[in-house]
Design an enzyme around this catalytic site. Structure first.
Site, mmCIF file in Angstrom:
data_model
loop_
_atom_site.group_PDB
_atom_site.id
_atom_site.type_symbol
_atom_site.label_atom_id
_atom_site.label_comp_id
_atom_site.label_asym_id
_atom_site.label_seq_id
_atom_site.Cartn_x
_atom_site.Cartn_y
_atom_site.Cartn_z
ATOM 1 N N GLY A 1 6.551 3.667 38.789
ATOM 2 C CA GLY A 1 5.581 4.177 39.765
ATOM 3 C C GLY A 1 4.202 4.312 39.131
ATOM 4 O O GLY A 1 4.056 4.376 37.907
ATOM 5 N N GLU B 1 8.865 -4.398 40.216
ATOM 6 C CA GLU B 1 7.923 -5.394 39.691
ATOM 7 C C GLU B 1 7.414 -6.243 40.854
ATOM 8 O O GLU B 1 8.027 -6.277 41.929
ATOM 9 C CB GLU B 1 8.646 -6.311 38.699
ATOM 10 C CG GLU B 1 9.124 -5.606 37.452
ATOM 11 C CD GLU B 1 7.993 -4.938 36.707
ATOM 12 O OE1 GLU B 1 7.063 -5.619 36.260
ATOM 13 O OE2 GLU B 1 8.028 -3.703 36.582
ATOM 14 N N GLU C 1 3.179 2.423 25.130
ATOM 15 C CA GLU C 1 4.093 3.479 25.615
ATOM 16 C C GLU C 1 4.540 3.225 27.050
ATOM 17 O O GLU C 1 5.697 3.454 27.419
ATOM 18 C CB GLU C 1 3.379 4.847 25.524
ATOM 19 C CG GLU C 1 4.237 6.022 25.918
ATOM 20 C CD GLU C 1 5.409 6.231 24.963
ATOM 21 O OE1 GLU C 1 5.173 6.609 23.819
ATOM 22 O OE2 GLU C 1 6.571 5.989 25.380
ATOM 23 N N VAL D 1 -0.134 0.307 38.984
ATOM 24 C CA VAL D 1 -0.478 1.070 37.776
ATOM 25 C C VAL D 1 -1.993 1.045 37.540
ATOM 26 O O VAL D 1 -2.612 2.081 37.244
ATOM 27 C CB VAL D 1 0.281 0.526 36.545
ATOM 28 C CG1 VAL D 1 -0.103 1.289 35.289
ATOM 29 C CG2 VAL D 1 1.780 0.593 36.779
ATOM 30 N N LYS E 1 12.754 -4.171 27.956
ATOM 31 C CA LYS E 1 12.518 -2.817 27.430
ATOM 32 C C LYS E 1 13.503 -2.494 26.298
ATOM 33 O O LYS E 1 13.122 -1.883 25.297
ATOM 34 C CB LYS E 1 12.657 -1.806 28.568
ATOM 35 C CG LYS E 1 11.526 -1.939 29.601
ATOM 36 C CD LYS E 1 11.837 -1.178 30.873
ATOM 37 C CE LYS E 1 10.682 -1.235 31.863
ATOM 38 N NZ LYS E 1 11.025 -0.688 33.189
ATOM 39 N N LYS F 1 5.957 -5.297 29.253
ATOM 40 C CA LYS F 1 7.169 -5.441 28.427
ATOM 41 C C LYS F 1 7.620 -6.878 28.316
ATOM 42 O O LYS F 1 8.195 -7.283 27.305
ATOM 43 C CB LYS F 1 8.313 -4.566 28.950
ATOM 44 C CG LYS F 1 8.656 -4.768 30.418
ATOM 45 C CD LYS F 1 7.979 -3.754 31.276
ATOM 46 C CE LYS F 1 7.928 -4.194 32.716
ATOM 47 N NZ LYS F 1 7.277 -3.224 33.587
#
Ligand code: HSE
Length: 416
Positions: A296, A183, A122, A23, A198, A98
Site C-alpha cells: 500500500g 503490483e 527498505e 507509492v 523479496k 525488488k
C-alpha cells in the site's frame, strides 16, 4: 546538496522521483507533509525537483538535476538505466524495486560501492516492516539459520478473504488491487514472483551471499482450491504463502516460496489481510518476529522516507562482501496431499505403500465423501521433496486415481 535556502532558511536537497503510482504519489504527499520534520532531522529542506510518470518527464534529466533519486516506478527498464546513471554520478538512490535488485543486485550493489553512492531498499521488502535494516544492520553479526516470511500483502489479503469471509479468488484479488496493494501486473503477486524477489533479498542479507530471484523456487496461489483450505482447517492449519530462506547443515542455502499450511500456534498463522511478517531464527537470538503493513502507498512510502532520511544523514552504507554458498540440492518438507480416488477396497493401502516405498511416513489420513466423490486427504511427516515428487508421480499413474493430485507443504513443528 544545493546552497539555495529552504523554506526555513536552511539548504535544500533536490529529490528526483521516478514513478508516480501508488507509492510515488504517497511519497510526494509525505515529503510535503513531513518537510519540517525532515529539515529538523537532517538540516536539509526537501524539494521535489522532478517527477517521472508514464506520460511525462525526462528520466535522464530528472536524475541529472537531482541530488537524491527515489525509484518507485518498478519494472526493469528504464528503472535499471536510470538507477545506474544516478549511482555512476555518485548520487544516492532509494528504491522499492525488488525485481530489479533481485535480478541485477550483483551488479548494482558493487556499482554503488565503487562510486561511493548509497543504494537503499527498505521499501522493497515488507512495506513498512523494517526487516532490511534489522537483518542488514542490527543483526549483521548474528548467525541466522532460517527466515520465514509472509512477504506479499496481496496474496495474504486474498487468502484471508477466502478463508475468513468465503470470498472468491477473483473478488478478493479485485479488492486487493483497488486498495493499491497489488503490483501493476498482479501476476507477479499471485504467481509468487514478487515474494520470490523479496526472499532473495532477505536471503542475501541473512547469509551474506548473493541470491538471484532465479535461485528461488516458487509457486503462487493461483491454483489453490477452496476445498483444501476448508479441509486443512479440520487439521487446525491456516494456509499462507510462505517464503523460506535457510542455511542447511552442509552450508548450502535454500530459498523458496510456496503456499504452506501453518499450525495455528505458529507466529505467522495469525498474520492476516495485507499485513506482512518475518520470523528470523538464530541460536543467538532464538526467534524474532517483525510484523506490520506490508503493502500500500503510505506504509511503503514511509519506508522510502526512512531510507531517504538515512541517506541525508550520510549514514554508513552496509557492505556487500558476499561469500559464495552453494544452492541446496534438496530439502525436507511435510505435505498435505489430496487425491480424488475410486471408492474401493485396497485404494488407501496402495497409496500408503507408494509413500512407504519412498520412505514417507503418514501422520494423519481422512477419507472425504464416498462413491464418485471419494477423496483421500493426508498429512505426512517431513521427507525429501524429491521423494515426494517421485511418490506423487507414481500415485498419479495408479488406475484408481482421478484428476491431478494436490500437494501443499505443511510447516512441521517437530523438525523445522
Ligand atoms: N505488491 C506487493 C504486495 C507490494 O502485495 O506485497 C509491494 O511490494
Amino acid at each position: 546538496m544545493s546552497d539555495n535556502p529552504g523554506a526555513e532558511g536552511g539548504k535544500t536537497v533536490k529529490i528526483g522521483v521516478l514513478g508516480r503510482g501508488t507509492v510515488g504519489s504517497a511519497l510526494i504527499g509525505l515529503l510535503e507533509e513531513r518537510a519540517a520534520v525532515i529539515e529538523a532531522e537532517t538540516g536539509l529542506h526537501p524539494v521535489v525537483s522532478g517527477v517521472l510518470t508514464r506520460s511525462q518527464g525526462d528520466g535522464e534529466q530528472i536524475v541529472d538535476e537531482a541530488d537524491v533519486i527515489v525509484e518507485v516506478m518498478g519494472g526493469l527498464e528504464p528503472a535499471e538505466a536510470l538507477v545506474r546513471r544516478a549511482l555512476m554520478a555518485g548520487k544516492p538512490v532509494v528504491t522499492a524495486n525488488k525485481q530489479l535488485l533481485s535480478r541485477k543486485g550483483d551488479q548494482l550493489f558493487p556499482l554503488a560501492s565503487e562510486h561511493g553512492a548509497a543504494l537503499r531498499y527498505e521499501a522493497a521488502v515488507g512495506g513498512a516492516v523494517p526487516i532490511v535494516r534489522v537483518l542488514g544492520d542490527t543483526l549483521s553479526a548474528t548467525p541466522v539459520e532460517r527466515v520465514h516470511g509472509i512477504v506479499n500483502g496481496t496474496t495474504n489479503y486474498i487468502l484471508t478473504a477466502m478463508a475468513k469471509r468465503g470470498e472468491s479468488y477473483a473478488e478478493a484479488l479485485k479488492d486487493a488491487q483497488d486498495a493499491g496493494f497489488a503490483e501493476a501486473d498482479p501476476t507477479e503477486d499471485v504467481s509468487g514472483s514478487d515474494a520470490a524477489a523479496k526472499m532473495a533479498l532477505l536471503a542475501m542479507l541473512a547469509f551474506g551471499t548473493w541470491v538471484s530471484i532465479d535461485d528461488v523456487d516458487h509457486t503462487g496461489i493461483d491454483k489453490l482450491d477452496l476445498q483444501d483450505i476448508a479441509y486443512a482447517r479440520e487439521f487446525d492449519l491456516a494456509l499462507k504463502l510462505v517464503g523460506t530462506a535457510e542455511k542447511l547443515a552442509d552450508g548450502s542455502v535454500s530459498v523458496r516460496v510456496h503456499p504452506m499450511f501453518l499450525p495455528m500456534t505458529h507466529p505467522l498463522a495469525s498474520v492476516d489481510g495485507s499485513y506482512n511478517a518475518v520470523t528470523i531464527e538464530s541460536p543467538h537470538v532464538e526467534e524474532i518476529t517483525l510484523q506490520g503493513p506490508g503493502a500500500g502507498g503510505l506504509p511503503t512510502a514511509s519506508a522510502v522516507l526512512g531510507d531517504l532520511i538515512s541517506v541525508l544523514h550520510g549514514a554508513d552504507e552496509p557492505k556487500h562482501a558476499w561469500v559464495t554458498l552453494p544452492k541446496a540440492a534438496d530439502v525436507d518438507s511435510a505435505f498435505y496431499l489430496h487425491f480424488e480416488v475410486d471408492d474401493e477396497p485396497g485404494v488407501l493401502s496402495q497409496v500408503a505403500q507408494v509413500l512407504g516405498l519412498q520412505k514417507i511416513s503418514i501422520r494423519s489420513v481422512a477419507q472425504k465423501g464416498s462413491g464418485d466423490g471419494a477423496r483421500l486427504v493426508m498429512i505426512t511427516h517431513r521427507a525429501p521433496e524429491s521423494a515426494m515428487a517421485a511418490a506423487i508421480g507414481m500415485i498419479s499413474g495408479l488406475g484408481f486415481v482421478r484428476g491431478e493430485p494436490r500437494a501443499i507443504r505443511v510447516f512441521d513443528e517437530e523438525n523445522a
